[in-house]
Write an enzyme that holds these catalytic residues in place. Structure first.
Site, PDB file in Angstrom:
ATOM      1  N   THR B 163       0.875  -1.186   0.000  1.00  0.00           N
ATOM      2  CA  THR B 163       0.000   0.000   0.000  1.00  0.00           C
ATOM      3  C   THR B 163       0.908   1.230   0.000  1.00  0.00           C
ATOM      4  OG1 THR B 163      -0.271  -0.308   2.388  1.00  0.00           O
ATOM      5  CG2 THR B 163      -2.053  -1.058   0.987  1.00  0.00           C
ATOM      6  N   THR B 198       0.296  -9.421  13.647  1.00  0.00           N
ATOM      7  CA  THR B 198       1.201  -8.649  12.805  1.00  0.00           C
ATOM      8  C   THR B 198       0.479  -8.007  11.642  1.00  0.00           C
ATOM      9  OG1 THR B 198       3.152  -8.775  11.424  1.00  0.00           O
ATOM     10  CG2 THR B 198       1.749 -10.712  11.484  1.00  0.00           C
TER      11      THR B 198
END
Lengths: 413, 413
Positions: B163, B198
């Protein structure tokens, strides 16, 4: 009832201290320009009293250590402040220096050393330039020496406390049903997330309030004002909040007194948040319908302290999902907030609900508008206790900006 | 023993997946340019197994919810990822969409829907553009359709996950005493403070490891690698780490396998920290001589996450006192760290002790030099358990920069 000034950036040019107070301000040379040492003292009469709260930092400095001694039994009558140097992590020499400072101030104010609170903020790990401080107090004692003043002006004291503050912060309120006043002075716009204590704040009143009652009132008020403030999650080693009562106005109605102290402390809290390092906006987060107040405060602080929420507020980016993210963080295994159910949560910006019924693209423009204001309010209803008796909290902070980085990337150099 | 690559910014141009793996990557159109959907699949043999850990966020999205179902008993054989849209806080429609995505991916991989993990990151509170996703999987199923690829390349998968990452993150290690390999893929540089889980990471191995053992190994490794990572204290709603074992290389020595998985995960952790949003430096904080590992990690995280420490590291400002401040924050009333005694603490930057024996001005230049490096290491010795058996922790993060603000002030607009 109280005449507090809720505007967070209210600036007084001059603000008389309550009756029974004196102050001394001088430029000792710790700052390049301007005053950097102040002494605020109440007359030592039998009607005077005081209370204080301090940082819980493990690395609390000598200032806090000697101030704790002055605290016992409401004996404190004066507060001496030093700007630009925190005198923290300075070992035995630092402690000796703090005691000497206490004595120097006591000499000027005509008090015993153990009646003087000491508050010091600035760089950690550097010793006081004692030569400069000794000269400054000599000048104060002479009253009229270079840079010294004895005008009873709260703004002058506030100015002498400033480090990275952009303006002096003062507030006042009248105690209803009496002619007593409450005047507050505060500093601190970085390394600010007080925890059961606060940055430096000095509250003065001429009301006559027994020390024990003063202590109770002050702790209640601090918990909902200064302790609801966070600029950057970093708790100072030097946080101190002191209230000095001269008693010159005689006894006052208890509720009205607490209202006045609360109004002054809330006003200062909002000023501190709005002036947070680099801040362009005041951010207020309110949480309701929680299991208890402590849970409400955890949720509110999680939203207030999220760097992603803070940067979105800064950019007026209608990214409300980050508030959901911040609440979600409390789901940590074994934590106390497993009873928060996303299906019952409601998130509101200003008067616009963004979760669960936010319609999407169509209302993004309105959300952007709300987030573009100088003051942004986010409300979270947890839906755990909807009886109207549920836990609540309101906390105060600011946006996170490039300027915060600029101020702090080279603070000591 | 292992051939891990400890350099935090190691960039592969191509990295073969272990034996028994295939991947599909396509540009569905969620990103303006480049691939945004990936599918990574192990052959569904009796020697294959898997394990996974997920975010503890209360607002965990449908992706995490359907992945948890795929987790049971090590049944998962594939991971599908979608970039730019987290599909979080999207209600029942979002859950239905996640299930459809799982089915579409299963169709391409020749698996059952419940064998597919789903991981999705990006904006919270927006629905998937399902039309785009359906077309993309049609193309993948045709194998060779627009943008689709089946090269077994870990870098291609890493690219499709990105991203705000500035580069794809992969790592590999050989399992000593065997010809099995471990290949890792990860993304995530903002909203990163995983908590027992995570961001998105996919670890592939051709080692044959029973599901239960794989789960134990993976949890131990994740706790000291991905869970020791923090970019900005904000825990994602989408964090997922998955390990897929194809078993194609047969059984392997257990210790060597854990070493290889640990080396790959640590390598990825350092890459993620170094590529933290806006970061210019890798910041590593190690704590020793603590009461236990949990205390060591609390102290290390307090230092790592302090915005004032992070900005000082950014500006190479030799303001070591902020590390003392950050440790001091743990003194909160009723907290578990009242046994930390400032008199026993030692603070070291690189190889320079700054507390308690820091000499002052003379060594500031050397400290500035140490802090100017691309990788800054801060070590804290708590002095609570000096037996050599004391608690330890090492955590990984980055500096805080104007660029972090720039990236996040207008993320959705």
């Amino acid at each position: 009832m109280t005449q507090s000034r809720p505007a967070p950036t209210q600036a007084h040019e001059h603000l008389d201290l309550p009756r029974g107070f004196r102050c001394f301000v001088t430029a000792a040379g710790l700052r390049e320009h301007g005053p950097d040492v102040s002494l605020l003292a109440a007359e030592d009469t039998e009607n005077a009293s005081s209370a204080a709260v301090f940082t819980q930092s493990l690395f609390a400095g000598p200032s806090v250590r000697v101030s704790r001694e002055a605290l016992s039994g409401g004996a404190g009558r004066a507060l001496v402040t030093v700007a630009k140097n925190a005198n923290v992590a300075t070992g035995q020499v630092g402690l000796d220096n703090a005691r000497e400072l206490q004595q120097l101030a006591a000499g000027v104010a005509g008090l015993d050393a153990e009646q003087v609170f000491v508050a010091s903020t600035g760089v950690i790990g550097r010793r006081y330039p004692m030569d400069l401080l000794r000269s400054a107090f000599d000048a104060m004692a002479d009253d009229g020496g270079v840079g010294a003043t004895t005008e009873a002006d709260a703004v002058a004291v506030a100015e002498a406390m400033m480090t990275t503050d952009t303006h002096p912060k003062t507030a006042e309120a009248q105690v209803a049903g009496s002619d007593a006043r409450v005047v507050g002075i505060a500093k601190g716009v970085g390394m600010v997330e007080p925890n059961m204590a606060t940055m430096i704040a000095a509250i003065c009143t001429d009301a006559q309030v027994p020390a024990e009652e003063l202590d109770e009132v002050f702790r209640r008020v601090v918990d909902r004002t200064f302790n609801a403030l966070s600029v950057d999650t970093d708790t100072s080693t030097s946080d101190s909040a002191v209230i000095l009562a001269s008693g010159a106005a005689g006894p006052v109605p208890a509720d009205a007194f607490e209202d006045a102290v609360a109004a002054v402390c809330l006003d200062l809290t909002r000023q501190l948040a709005r002036d947070g390092e680099g801040a362009t906006k005041l951010l207020t987060v309110s949480v309701t319908a929680a299991r208890d107040d402590a849970q409400a405060k955890r949720v509110a602080k999680a939203v207030l302290n999220s760097p992603l929420v803070k940067t979105a507020v800064h950019g007026a980016d209608p990214n409300w999902g980050r508030v959901a993210m911040a609440i979600g963080k409390l789901g940590v295994e074994g934590g106390p907030d497993q009873d928060i159910d996303p299906e019952k949560v409601r998130i509101v910006f200003g008067d616009l609900e963004t979760y669960p019924t936010f319609a999407g693209e169509a209302e993004l423009e309105r959300l952007t508008q709300i987030m573009s204001a100088e003051s942004v309010e986010i409300r979270v209803e947890l839906g755990i206790d909807n009886s109207g008796e549920g836990g609540t909290a309101t906390v105060y902070g600011c946006d996170l900006t490039r300027e915060y980085i600029a101020i702090n990337a080279d603070y000591t150099t």
